[in-house]
Enzyme design. Sequence first.
Site, PDB file in Angstrom:
ATOM      1  CG  ASP A  10      -1.676   1.213   1.448  1.00  0.00           C
ATOM      2  OD1 ASP A  10      -2.328   1.646   0.489  1.00  0.00           O
ATOM      3  OD2 ASP A  10      -1.637   1.791   2.563  1.00  0.00           O
ATOM      4  CG  LEU A  11       1.642   5.722  -1.786  1.00  0.00           C
ATOM      5  CD1 LEU A  11       3.110   5.505  -2.122  1.00  0.00           C
ATOM      6  CD2 LEU A  11       0.991   6.572  -2.881  1.00  0.00           C
ATOM      7  CG  ASP A  12      -1.703   7.603   0.655  1.00  0.00           C
ATOM      8  OD1 ASP A  12      -0.741   8.327   0.352  1.00  0.00           O
ATOM      9  OD2 ASP A  12      -2.746   7.541  -0.017  1.00  0.00           O
TER      10      ASP A  12
ATOM     11  CB  THR B 222       0.587  10.787   2.105  1.00  0.00           C
ATOM     12  OG1 THR B 222       0.506   9.367   2.021  1.00  0.00           O
ATOM     13  CG2 THR B 222       1.706  11.286   1.224  1.00  0.00           C
TER      14      THR B 222
ATOM     15  CE  LYS C 113      -4.189   6.839   9.435  1.00  0.00           C
ATOM     16  NZ  LYS C 113      -3.380   6.451  10.586  1.00  0.00           N
TER      17      LYS C 113
ATOM     18  CB  SER D 145      -2.147   2.874  -3.585  1.00  0.00           C
ATOM     19  OG  SER D 145      -2.643   4.115  -3.149  1.00  0.00           O
ATOM     20  CB  ALA D 146      -7.456   3.655  -2.107  1.00  0.00           C
TER      21      ALA D 146
ATOM     22  CE  LYS E 260      -5.992  -0.706  -0.838  1.00  0.00           C
ATOM     23  NZ  LYS E 260      -4.790  -0.039  -0.313  1.00  0.00           N
TER      24      LYS E 260
ATOM     25  CD  GLU F  79      -3.644  -1.615   3.050  1.00  0.00           C
ATOM     26  OE1 GLU F  79      -3.650  -0.755   3.958  1.00  0.00           O
ATOM     27  OE2 GLU F  79      -4.021  -1.358   1.907  1.00  0.00           O
ATOM     28  CG  ASP F  80      -1.712   2.621   6.484  1.00  0.00           C
ATOM     29  OD1 ASP F  80      -2.076   2.251   5.348  1.00  0.00           O
ATOM     30  OD2 ASP F  80      -1.965   3.743   6.938  1.00  0.00           O
TER      31      ASP F  80
HETATM   32  C1  BG6 Z   1      -5.605   6.034   0.370  1.00  0.00           C
HETATM   33  C2  BG6 Z   1      -5.621   6.875   1.627  1.00  0.00           C
HETATM   34  O1  BG6 Z   1      -4.355   5.480   0.167  1.00  0.00           O
HETATM   35  O2  BG6 Z   1      -5.951   6.838  -0.766  1.00  0.00           O
HETATM   36  C3  BG6 Z   1      -6.975   7.560   1.779  1.00  0.00           C
HETATM   37  O3  BG6 Z   1      -5.354   6.048   2.740  1.00  0.00           O
HETATM   38  C4  BG6 Z   1      -7.272   8.383   0.528  1.00  0.00           C
HETATM   39  O4  BG6 Z   1      -6.961   8.363   2.920  1.00  0.00           O
HETATM   40  C5  BG6 Z   1      -7.221   7.470  -0.694  1.00  0.00           C
HETATM   41  O5  BG6 Z   1      -8.548   8.981   0.633  1.00  0.00           O
HETATM   42  C6  BG6 Z   1      -7.471   8.235  -1.995  1.00  0.00           C
HETATM   43  O6  BG6 Z   1      -6.403   9.121  -2.219  1.00  0.00           O
HETATM   44  P1  BG6 Z   1      -6.347  10.239  -3.336  1.00  0.00           P
HETATM   45  O7  BG6 Z   1      -4.903  10.623  -3.382  1.00  0.00           O
HETATM   46  O8  BG6 Z   1      -6.810   9.627  -4.624  1.00  0.00           O
HETATM   47  O9  BG6 Z   1      -7.246  11.333  -2.897  1.00  0.00           O
HETATM   48 MG    MG Z   2      -2.664   3.206   3.572  1.00  0.00          MG
END
Ligand code: BG6
Ligand code: MG
Length: 219
Positions: free
Chosen positions: A9-11, A17, A45, A114-115, A145, A169-170
């Site tokens: 996962d990224l964030d 972030t 998250k 990542s989302a 997710k 994943e976090d």
């Molecule tokens: C996820 C974050 O990785 O991405 C969420 O944990 C965030 O908090 C989601 O809403 C979507 O991110 P973005 O950058 O497309 O607004």
């Molecule tokens: Mg995350």
Amino acid sequence: MYEVGFIFDLDGVIVDTAKYHYLAWKKLANELGFEFTVDQNEMFKGVSRKRCLEILLDIGNINATQEQFDKWMVEKNLDYLDYINKMDESEILPDVQRILKYLKKQNIPIALGSASKNAKPILEKVKLLEYFDFIVDGNSVTKAKPDPEVFLIAAENMGLMPENCIVFEDAVAGIEAANNAKMISIGIGEEKILKEADFNFNDFTEIDLSFIKKLLNNK
Ligand code: BG6
Ligand code: MG
């Protein structure tokens, strides 16, 4: 030859972030006349941008027209991008590079799951894009997710069975997605929050290579 792949996962896993998402959502909430707390940010998250705004408007008890909703989505993202544009390698979370380097050296496939729709520019900013064989992000999925779609696409791209994929994943929704995909889930963060994960670590500094080797050889 190993037949496993790793999905990150990224964030909150690669970069912190979540604090920037929080600041951008808080600014919007404040403009709309209500508070948004760090605790409430936990619910955001792993959750898509659209769903986050729906939750935020619920918190503020605000009924938005479609036009307002779309405008606030854009506004929040522009504020978020102001933070992202200032990012560099110093914001990579501790020991992420150590694990990525090790996996790369072993020729293990690495994917991002990542989302976020901002995943690629963030990886470019922190100079980690080259580590990833596949990027699956908010632009590639139709279901958020805890639906396993994002991780299943990553497995397919790597040419691997889901049960041979290992996910870092976090977020609670992310661990649920990995478990729904029948993958091995590794929670990065507080164990009491990520209790559904197969393994838990507070961060990558706690993961030693013997643990990674064990995952590689059990397959
Ligand atoms: C996820 C974050 O990785 O991405 C969420 O944990 C965030 O908090 C989601 O809403 C979507 O991110 P973005 O950058 O497309 O607004
Ligand atoms: Mg995350």
